[in-house]
Design a protein around this motif. Structure first.
Motif, PDB file in Angstrom:
ATOM      1  N   THR A   2       0.835  -1.189   0.000  1.00 13.81           N
ATOM      2  CA  THR A   2       0.000   0.000   0.000  1.00 13.81           C
ATOM      3  C   THR A   2       0.871   1.240   0.000  1.00 13.81           C
ATOM      4  O   THR A   2       1.769   1.375   0.801  1.00 13.81           O
ATOM      5  N   GLU A  22      -0.888  12.320  -6.662  1.00 13.23           N
ATOM      6  CA  GLU A  22      -1.311  11.041  -7.221  1.00 13.23           C
ATOM      7  C   GLU A  22      -2.539  11.227  -8.118  1.00 13.23           C
ATOM      8  O   GLU A  22      -2.628  10.677  -9.207  1.00 13.23           O
ATOM      9  N   LYS A  26      -2.848  10.763 -12.248  1.00 15.33           N
ATOM     10  CA  LYS A  26      -3.825   9.868 -12.873  1.00 15.33           C
ATOM     11  C   LYS A  26      -4.682  10.635 -13.882  1.00 15.33           C
ATOM     12  O   LYS A  26      -4.940  10.143 -14.984  1.00 15.33           O
ATOM     13  N   PHE A  94      -6.166   9.805  -5.473  1.00 13.43           N
ATOM     14  CA  PHE A  94      -6.356   8.590  -6.253  1.00 13.43           C
ATOM     15  C   PHE A  94      -5.672   7.462  -5.511  1.00 13.43           C
ATOM     16  O   PHE A  94      -4.495   7.576  -5.157  1.00 13.43           O
ATOM     17  N   VAL A  95      -6.410   6.386  -5.248  1.00 13.58           N
ATOM     18  CA  VAL A  95      -5.846   5.227  -4.559  1.00 13.58           C
ATOM     19  C   VAL A  95      -5.813   4.050  -5.516  1.00 13.58           C
ATOM     20  O   VAL A  95      -6.700   3.891  -6.356  1.00 13.58           O
ATOM     21  N   ASP A  96      -4.801   3.242  -5.384  1.00 10.72           N
ATOM     22  CA  ASP A  96      -4.649   2.043  -6.206  1.00 10.72           C
ATOM     23  C   ASP A  96      -4.076   0.956  -5.315  1.00 10.72           C
ATOM     24  O   ASP A  96      -2.863   0.819  -5.186  1.00 10.72           O
ATOM     25  N   THR A  97      -4.979   0.236  -4.656  1.00  6.24           N
ATOM     26  CA  THR A  97      -4.577  -0.856  -3.767  1.00  6.24           C
ATOM     27  C   THR A  97      -5.268  -2.134  -4.215  1.00  6.24           C
ATOM     28  O   THR A  97      -6.101  -2.123  -5.120  1.00  6.24           O
ATOM     29  N   LYS A 100      -9.034  -1.531  -3.459  1.00  2.85           N
ATOM     30  CA  LYS A 100      -9.769  -0.414  -4.034  1.00  2.85           C
ATOM     31  C   LYS A 100      -8.915   0.332  -5.042  1.00  2.85           C
ATOM     32  O   LYS A 100      -7.726   0.518  -4.835  1.00  2.85           O
ATOM     33  N   GLN A 101      -9.557   0.765  -6.124  1.00  2.96           N
ATOM     34  CA  GLN A 101      -8.885   1.630  -7.081  1.00  2.96           C
ATOM     35  C   GLN A 101      -9.866   2.712  -7.507  1.00  2.96           C
ATOM     36  O   GLN A 101     -11.006   2.428  -7.846  1.00  2.96           O
ATOM     37  N   GLY A 102      -9.423   3.950  -7.455  1.00  3.71           N
ATOM     38  CA  GLY A 102     -10.267   5.039  -7.912  1.00  3.71           C
ATOM     39  C   GLY A 102      -9.985   6.322  -7.168  1.00  3.71           C
ATOM     40  O   GLY A 102      -9.120   6.395  -6.296  1.00  3.71           O
ATOM     41  N   THR A 104     -10.856   9.302  -4.597  1.00  4.01           N
ATOM     42  CA  THR A 104     -11.532   9.473  -3.315  1.00  4.01           C
ATOM     43  C   THR A 104     -11.613  10.963  -3.017  1.00  4.01           C
ATOM     44  O   THR A 104     -10.776  11.736  -3.456  1.00  4.01           O
TER      45      THR A 104
END
Length: 121
Positions: A2, A22, A26, A94-97, A100-102, A104
């Motif tokens: 993460t 981030e 994206k 932007f989260v990419d785990t 979850k991806q997208g 926030t």
């Protein structure tokens, strides 16, 4: 693994939204894949969802009267005048785990949200 983003919320602009590095990266990658440099990320608040209001994020080429426009490393972010008060000081990330991806949105103006996280009040 993460990735952790350190954001100093105290530096979030009171007159609009803050786009993290981030999220800006994206957005820039999405725009490049579309081959368009005339679009901005429009962030809006519309009636709907379980809690009464929901966020909308989309690319837009329009410029409306009263728009609040900010630039984050070459990425334009636009908020219409009706949505701006609901988004003051909000942080878009932007989260990419694996879970979850997208994008926030951390919004200090939201007093509650639904379980799905798609709407707020």
């Amino acid at each position: 693994m993460t990735a952790t983003t350190n954001i100093d919320i105290t530096t979030a602009p009171a007159d609009g939204v803050l786009l993290t590095d981030e999220a800006a990266g994206k957005v820039k990658a999405l725009l490049e894949s579309e081959g368009r440099d005339d679009l901005a990320l429009r962030v809006a608040v519309q009636p709907g969802g379980c809690s009464g209001l929901r966020y909308q994020l989309f690319f837009d080429e329009r410029q409306l009267d009263g728009d609040v426009r900010k630039d984050f490393g070459g990425v334009g972010v636009v908020t219409d005048r009706m949505s701006a008060p609901y988004l003051m000081g909000a942080t878009i990330d932007f989260v990419d785990t694996i879970e979850k991806q997208g994008f926030t949105i951390d919004n200090p103006n939201a007093t509650g949200s639904c379980a799905c996280g798609d709407s707020f009040h």
